[in-house]
Design a protein around this motif. Sequence first.
Motif, mmCIF file in Angstrom:
data_model
loop_
_atom_site.group_PDB
_atom_site.id
_atom_site.type_symbol
_atom_site.label_atom_id
_atom_site.label_comp_id
_atom_site.label_asym_id
_atom_site.label_seq_id
_atom_site.Cartn_x
_atom_site.Cartn_y
_atom_site.Cartn_z
ATOM 1 N N ASN A 160 64.555 48.778 56.939
ATOM 2 C CA ASN A 160 64.137 49.773 55.960
ATOM 3 C C ASN A 160 62.653 49.565 55.685
ATOM 4 N N THR A 161 61.945 50.652 55.465
ATOM 5 C CA THR A 161 60.523 50.586 55.136
ATOM 6 C C THR A 161 60.306 51.187 53.758
ATOM 7 N N ASP A 162 59.474 50.516 52.966
ATOM 8 C CA ASP A 162 59.181 50.975 51.611
ATOM 9 C C ASP A 162 57.669 50.937 51.399
ATOM 10 N N THR A 163 57.122 51.985 50.819
ATOM 11 C CA THR A 163 55.701 52.044 50.493
ATOM 12 C C THR A 163 55.558 52.388 49.019
ATOM 13 N N ILE A 164 54.765 51.577 48.305
ATOM 14 C CA ILE A 164 54.510 51.853 46.885
ATOM 15 C C ILE A 164 53.025 51.711 46.594
ATOM 16 N N TRP A 165 52.583 52.413 45.563
ATOM 17 C CA TRP A 165 51.272 52.204 44.968
ATOM 18 C C TRP A 165 51.518 51.494 43.650
ATOM 19 N N ASN A 166 50.805 50.428 43.420
ATOM 20 C CA ASN A 166 50.958 49.673 42.181
ATOM 21 C C ASN A 166 49.633 49.691 41.423
ATOM 22 N N THR A 167 49.687 50.133 40.172
ATOM 23 C CA THR A 167 48.511 50.145 39.299
ATOM 24 C C THR A 167 48.677 49.064 38.248
ATOM 25 N N ALA A 168 47.643 48.261 38.071
ATOM 26 C CA ALA A 168 47.665 47.203 37.069
ATOM 27 C C ALA A 168 46.385 47.277 36.248
ATOM 28 N N LEU A 169 46.502 47.025 34.952
ATOM 29 C CA LEU A 169 45.354 46.934 34.056
ATOM 30 C C LEU A 169 45.419 45.560 33.401
ATOM 31 N N TYR A 170 44.549 44.673 33.857
ATOM 32 C CA TYR A 170 44.559 43.286 33.393
ATOM 33 C C TYR A 170 43.541 43.066 32.285
ATOM 34 N N LEU A 171 43.971 42.354 31.255
ATOM 35 C CA LEU A 171 43.079 41.818 30.237
ATOM 36 C C LEU A 171 43.125 40.311 30.411
ATOM 37 N N GLY A 172 41.963 39.677 30.500
ATOM 38 C CA GLY A 172 41.951 38.256 30.790
ATOM 39 C C GLY A 172 40.967 37.479 29.953
ATOM 40 N N ALA A 173 41.151 36.171 29.970
ATOM 41 C CA ALA A 173 40.246 35.247 29.288
ATOM 42 C C ALA A 173 40.196 33.967 30.100
ATOM 43 N N GLY A 174 39.005 33.380 30.162
ATOM 44 C CA GLY A 174 38.874 32.158 30.932
ATOM 45 C C GLY A 174 37.758 31.269 30.444
ATOM 46 N N TYR A 175 37.807 30.027 30.903
ATOM 47 C CA TYR A 175 36.763 29.049 30.632
ATOM 48 C C TYR A 175 35.762 29.108 31.780
ATOM 49 N N ARG A 176 34.488 29.225 31.451
ATOM 50 C CA ARG A 176 33.446 29.403 32.464
ATOM 51 C C ARG A 176 32.498 28.209 32.462
ATOM 52 N N THR A 177 32.219 27.700 33.657
ATOM 53 C CA THR A 177 31.211 26.668 33.827
ATOM 54 C C THR A 177 30.420 27.002 35.086
ATOM 55 N N GLY A 178 29.150 27.266 34.944
ATOM 56 C CA GLY A 178 28.329 27.680 36.080
ATOM 57 C C GLY A 178 28.814 28.993 36.655
ATOM 58 N N ASN A 179 29.092 29.007 37.958
ATOM 59 C CA ASN A 179 29.548 30.220 38.649
ATOM 60 C C ASN A 179 31.066 30.320 38.738
ATOM 61 N N VAL A 180 31.787 29.389 38.115
ATOM 62 C CA VAL A 180 33.243 29.322 38.235
ATOM 63 C C VAL A 180 33.905 29.612 36.894
ATOM 64 N N THR A 181 34.941 30.447 36.922
ATOM 65 C CA THR A 181 35.735 30.731 35.727
ATOM 66 C C THR A 181 37.205 30.507 36.073
ATOM 67 N N ILE A 182 37.902 29.775 35.201
ATOM 68 C CA ILE A 182 39.334 29.518 35.359
ATOM 69 C C ILE A 182 40.032 30.101 34.144
ATOM 70 N N GLY A 183 41.065 30.917 34.365
ATOM 71 C CA GLY A 183 41.727 31.535 33.231
ATOM 72 C C GLY A 183 43.045 32.187 33.595
ATOM 73 N N VAL A 184 43.456 33.073 32.718
ATOM 74 C CA VAL A 184 44.705 33.811 32.908
ATOM 75 C C VAL A 184 44.453 35.265 32.517
ATOM 76 N N ARG A 185 45.159 36.173 33.185
ATOM 77 C CA ARG A 185 45.065 37.594 32.856
ATOM 78 C C ARG A 185 46.466 38.147 32.677
ATOM 79 N N TYR A 186 46.558 39.251 31.910
ATOM 80 C CA TYR A 186 47.834 39.863 31.579
ATOM 81 C C TYR A 186 47.786 41.346 31.931
ATOM 82 N N ASP A 187 48.801 41.827 32.659
ATOM 83 C CA ASP A 187 48.891 43.234 33.054
ATOM 84 C C ASP A 187 49.556 44.030 31.933
ATOM 85 N N VAL A 188 48.776 44.829 31.217
ATOM 86 C CA VAL A 188 49.328 45.609 30.109
ATOM 87 C C VAL A 188 50.167 46.788 30.585
ATOM 88 N N LEU A 189 50.086 47.145 31.871
ATOM 89 C CA LEU A 189 50.904 48.238 32.430
ATOM 90 C C LEU A 189 52.147 47.723 33.147
#
Length: 182
Positions: A133-162
């Motif tokens: 079976n073949t399945d094709t979907i379009w998935n839309t996500a709207l992420y709100l995120g927060a992270g700790y940033r040091t230099g050029n690197v950010t580590i964090g978590v995001r949440y898909d409100v949709l």
Amino acid sequence: MKKSTLKIVAKSILGVTTFLFSFGIFAQGPTNGLQPPNNFWRNVQFGGGIGLSIGSGYTEITIAPSAIYNINQVVSVGTSLQFGYISAKNDYSSTLFGASLIGLVNPIPQVQLSVELEEINVNTDYQYPGGSNTDTIWNTALYLGAGYRTGNVTIGVRYDVLFNNNNGYYSDPFMPFIRVYF
């Protein structure tokens, strides 16, 4: 994966890679002593992600180049492309491609808040005894995120409100991330 799909993915990856590396080539060209009026390229940063997971009958490959424009020290906007391939031997194979629009805000240098609108197309071929079976979907996500940033690197978590548990590609609305921009 179908041969035609593999060719499309390979050509897309090659095209994006060539496009991104061409910026560095053009940036080294002669300027005849003239400076760009707004120094646009000085405010652009490139980054992205590469993922590879290989296990007993399982393969996952992801390439996600991105670029941001730093409007000032606090606000940045950008875009990202995403290409992926997943295969579980004798179960399914899946290809995905998509793009994102990204907004970043750094209220203080160590904290990065983000909003990201992602649209991906997922093509999955399922194999089971006696058929497929073949399945094709379009998935839309709207992420709100927060992270700790040091230099050029950010580590964090995001949440898909949709996020919708019954209709979508991801199994959880929370997603950890690591962002690196050069």
